[in-house]
Design a protein around this motif. Structure first.
Motif, PDB file in Angstrom:
ATOM      1  N   ILE A   1       0.833  -1.201   0.000  1.00 50.76           N
ATOM      2  CA  ILE A   1       0.000   0.000   0.000  1.00 50.76           C
ATOM      3  C   ILE A   1       0.865   1.247   0.000  1.00 50.76           C
ATOM      4  O   ILE A   1       0.579   2.225  -0.703  1.00 50.76           O
ATOM      5  N   ALA A   2       1.949   1.223   0.771  1.00 52.67           N
ATOM      6  CA  ALA A   2       2.861   2.372   0.815  1.00 52.67           C
ATOM      7  C   ALA A   2       3.407   2.689  -0.571  1.00 52.67           C
ATOM      8  O   ALA A   2       3.439   3.851  -0.986  1.00 52.67           O
ATOM      9  N   GLY A   3       3.824   1.656  -1.286  1.00 53.64           N
ATOM     10  CA  GLY A   3       4.376   1.870  -2.623  1.00 53.64           C
ATOM     11  C   GLY A   3       3.339   2.284  -3.634  1.00 53.64           C
ATOM     12  O   GLY A   3       3.582   3.178  -4.462  1.00 53.64           O
ATOM     13  N   ASP A   4       2.166   1.685  -3.564  1.00 51.69           N
ATOM     14  CA  ASP A   4       1.129   1.967  -4.555  1.00 51.69           C
ATOM     15  C   ASP A   4       0.548   3.371  -4.423  1.00 51.69           C
ATOM     16  O   ASP A   4       0.130   3.971  -5.426  1.00 51.69           O
ATOM     17  N   TYR A   5       0.481   3.907  -3.212  1.00 48.44           N
ATOM     18  CA  TYR A   5      -0.243   5.162  -2.999  1.00 48.44           C
ATOM     19  C   TYR A   5       0.634   6.306  -2.505  1.00 48.44           C
ATOM     20  O   TYR A   5       0.112   7.362  -2.129  1.00 48.44           O
ATOM     21  N   ALA A   6       1.944   6.139  -2.540  1.00 49.57           N
ATOM     22  CA  ALA A   6       2.840   7.229  -2.122  1.00 49.57           C
ATOM     23  C   ALA A   6       2.637   8.473  -2.985  1.00 49.57           C
ATOM     24  O   ALA A   6       2.611   9.602  -2.477  1.00 49.57           O
ATOM     25  N   LYS A   7       2.462   8.261  -4.283  1.00 53.89           N
ATOM     26  CA  LYS A   7       2.305   9.405  -5.199  1.00 53.89           C
ATOM     27  C   LYS A   7       1.030  10.177  -4.906  1.00 53.89           C
ATOM     28  O   LYS A   7       0.895  11.343  -5.306  1.00 53.89           O
ATOM     29  N   ASP A   8       0.088   9.547  -4.219  1.00 51.37           N
ATOM     30  CA  ASP A   8      -1.180  10.194  -3.890  1.00 51.37           C
ATOM     31  C   ASP A   8      -1.166  10.831  -2.504  1.00 51.37           C
ATOM     32  O   ASP A   8      -2.194  11.342  -2.048  1.00 51.37           O
ATOM     33  N   GLY A   9      -0.041  10.767  -1.819  1.00 54.88           N
ATOM     34  CA  GLY A   9       0.048  11.383  -0.505  1.00 54.88           C
ATOM     35  C   GLY A   9      -0.471  10.529   0.627  1.00 54.88           C
ATOM     36  O   GLY A   9      -0.801  11.049   1.708  1.00 54.88           O
ATOM     37  N   ILE A  10      -0.536   9.212   0.422  1.00 51.87           N
ATOM     38  CA  ILE A  10      -0.960   8.297   1.478  1.00 51.87           C
ATOM     39  C   ILE A  10       0.291   7.675   2.109  1.00 51.87           C
ATOM     40  O   ILE A  10       1.110   7.070   1.412  1.00 51.87           O
TER      41      ILE A  10
END
Length: 256
Positions: A176-185
């Motif tokens: 989840i960290a890798g998948d949504y880092a670009k979204d600010g999660i």
């Protein structure tokens, strides 16, 4: 007041580690959603909600079954309707059956995985759905802290389902960290070692305590407050450029 006016859901917050996290968050100014199947502490004592409110903090209790999508969805919906956003979720709720492979029934396996793995999946998914709708603050739309375990990396003696579920938590955190880092999660985990929560039964079996003490270099076993302090850090703005980590809170167990 590191979490001033932030809204945080803490699952399994009626007892033990979850209770300590909820109390610590409230001390730092968060609006805390105390989410659990019941508001009665398993180890006895005052209810989490009562302790927070008596100290002047902001909190609500929500009955939550983490293994039910509808229940998780309702908890997030309540948080947003009550406080306007969901800034933090701590996926803490977990169970075990203390049985090895040959003694673990299919029903027991499904029940443990339903809470320890699917429950974290549901919590993360519903939180990310909500956080993606929120404006970023210093590049962050929301923070997820999952409670894994040292037994997500090494054998959980005679508790196959528990260890497997916690290993899933470690993996989900990184994914989840890798998948949504670009979204600010931001998504991290905390992995407790042996924590003395006040529970009775197998948790304080003399052989288990002796094993834990022998494996832990630090001259005492862990307390719920030790875990709560680490979760607070990862939930706060002080944890910058940190995502996908699984922070050990184990008194040096894994280093030993």
């Amino acid at each position: 007041m590191r979490l001033k006016d932030r809204t945080a859901i803490v699952t399994g917050a009626a007892s033990g580690i979850g209770k300590a996290i909820a109390l610590r968050f409230a001390e730092e100014g968060a609006h805390v959603i105390v989410a659990d199947l019941t508001d009665m502490p398993r180890e006895g004592g005052d209810k989490t909600l009562d302790l927070i409110r008596s100290a002047g903090g902001s909190a609500e209790f929500v009955e939550l079954d983490v293994a039910s999508w509808d229940s998780v969805d309702a908890a997030v919906g309540f948080s947003v309707s009550r406080y306007g956003a969901l800034d933090i979720i701590v996926n803490n709720a977990a169970i075990g059956v203390s049985k090895a492979l040959l003694e673990t029934s299919e029903e027991e396996w499904d029940r443990v995985m339903g809470v320890n793995a699917k429950g974290v999946f549901f919590g993360c998914k519903r939180a990310v759905q909500q956080m993606l709708t929120q404006p970023a603050r210093d590049g962050v739309r929301g923070r997820i802290v999952n409670i894994s375990s040292q037994h997500g990396m090494i054998r959980s003696p005679h508790d196959l389902a528990y260890g497997t579920g916690k290993a899933a938590v470690v993996y989900m955190t990184r994914q989840i960290a890798g998948d949504y880092a670009k979204d600010g999660i931001v998504c991290n985990a905390v992995a407790p070692g042996k924590i003395l929560t006040g529970k009775t039964g197998p948790a304080i079996d003399p052989d288990i305590l002796a094993y834990s003490e022998a494996r832990t270099p630090w001259p005492r076993l862990g307390l719920p407050s030790d875990v709560a302090n680490a979760v607070l850090f990862l939930a706060s703005d002080e944890a910058t450029y940190i995502t996908g980590e699984n922070l050990m809170i184990d008194g040096g167990w894994m280093a030993n």
